[in-house]
Design an enzyme around this catalytic site. Structure first.
Site, short mmCIF file in Angstrom:
data_model
loop_
_atom_site.label_atom_id
_atom_site.label_comp_id
_atom_site.label_asym_id
_atom_site.label_seq_id
_atom_site.Cartn_x
_atom_site.Cartn_y
_atom_site.Cartn_z
N SER A 145 45.65 47.70 38.01
CA SER A 145 44.84 46.93 37.08
C SER A 145 43.62 46.41 37.82
CB SER A 145 45.66 45.75 36.54
OG SER A 145 44.85 44.79 35.89
N TYR A 158 51.23 38.33 38.07
CA TYR A 158 50.77 39.65 37.64
C TYR A 158 49.73 40.20 38.61
CZ TYR A 158 48.58 43.25 34.72
OH TYR A 158 48.07 44.44 34.24
#
Length: 260
Positions: A145, A158
């Site tokens: 990501s 995350y």
């Protein structure tokens, strides 16, 4: 034909495995690989979802597997390799996205994200590599990501997990340098998937906006302020699997509408 497969059967005879292949980015990559000739094992926790996707193409094969469970991963990938051969293409896509203020993040919440997003990739790659002999060419790709290459507030676990998988592919690219295997990471920004769509109700309530307004708030996280389409991520994955990318190793490819 999938728009990014080009009708070229470059991967005919290869066995590919895509975790989280029942929806979103994983599903799209799996279909593209199948249309490029690969026999593709798609994994996930829900048999019904996987079965519905597998029905879309004869070279898609459902395998119930939970990346949070070591035995499930090792046994599932070993069974897939027995059925369809060594894992020549492995796309570690399964992951979860949860957020909140750092000071309110529990250790249990931290560990939940690390177990899925980092441990799950470790197990997937290790099990896939175990299916290969020393001479077999292979491509290992993780869906990281933009949170893996920059800080992201209110989603610290995350972001750490996505930074971690980049360290993993960089280390593996060095350790396996003398073997014909590449390890790379794709780092998408905000993509029009269920993960984004599931955030919309909360944003609508928090900021008193309609659905379009909530979607625009998320899109601001991409430099061009538009949500990415899934096929953009698929195109990058298919390129990394191609012969033309055979010397691309240990790299991150950022897809976010501009410089991160």
């Amino acid at each position: 034909m999938h728009p990014k497969s080009g009708g070229i059967m470059e991967h005919a005879g290869k066995h590919a495995l895509v975790t989280g292949g029942g929806s979103g980015i994983g599903k799209d990559i799996a279909i593209a690989l199948a249309q490029a000739g690969a026999e593709v094992t798609i994994t996930g926790r829900r048999a019904e979802t996987l079965g519905a996707v597998a029905a879309e193409h004869p070279r898609l094969h459902a395998q119930v597997m939970d990346v949070d469970d070591e035995n499930s991963v090792r046994d599932g990938i070993a069974a897939a390799a027995v059925a369809r051969g060594p894992i020549r293409i492995c796309v570690a896509n399964a992951g979860i996205a949860e957020g909140g203020p750092f000071e309110e993040t529990s250790l249990a919440a931290w560990r939940k994200i690390m177990t899925t997003n980092l441990d799950g990739v470790f197990l997937t790659f290790q099990a896939a590599l175990a299916s290969l002999d020393a001479e077999t060419q292979a491509r290992m790709i993780v869906i990281s990501s933009i949170a893996g290459v920059r800080g992201l507030k209110n989603a610290i676990p995350y972001a750490v997990s996505k930074h971690g998988v980049i360290g993993l592919i960089r280390g593996l690219s060095e350790e396996y340098m003398r073997r014909p295997i590449t390890f790379n990471a794709l780092c998408p920004g905000y993509v029009e998937t269920d993960i984004v769509r599931n955030q919309l109700p909360g944003l609508m309530k928090r900021f008193d906006v309609d659905e379009d307004g909530a979607r625009a708030l998320i899109a601001k996280g991409n430099r061009h302020q538009k949500l990415l389409e899934v096929d953009e991520i698929t195109a990058a994955a298919i390129w990394l699997c191609s012969d033309g990318a055979r010397s691309v190793n240990g790299q991150t490819t950022e897809i976010s509408g501009g410089q991160v």
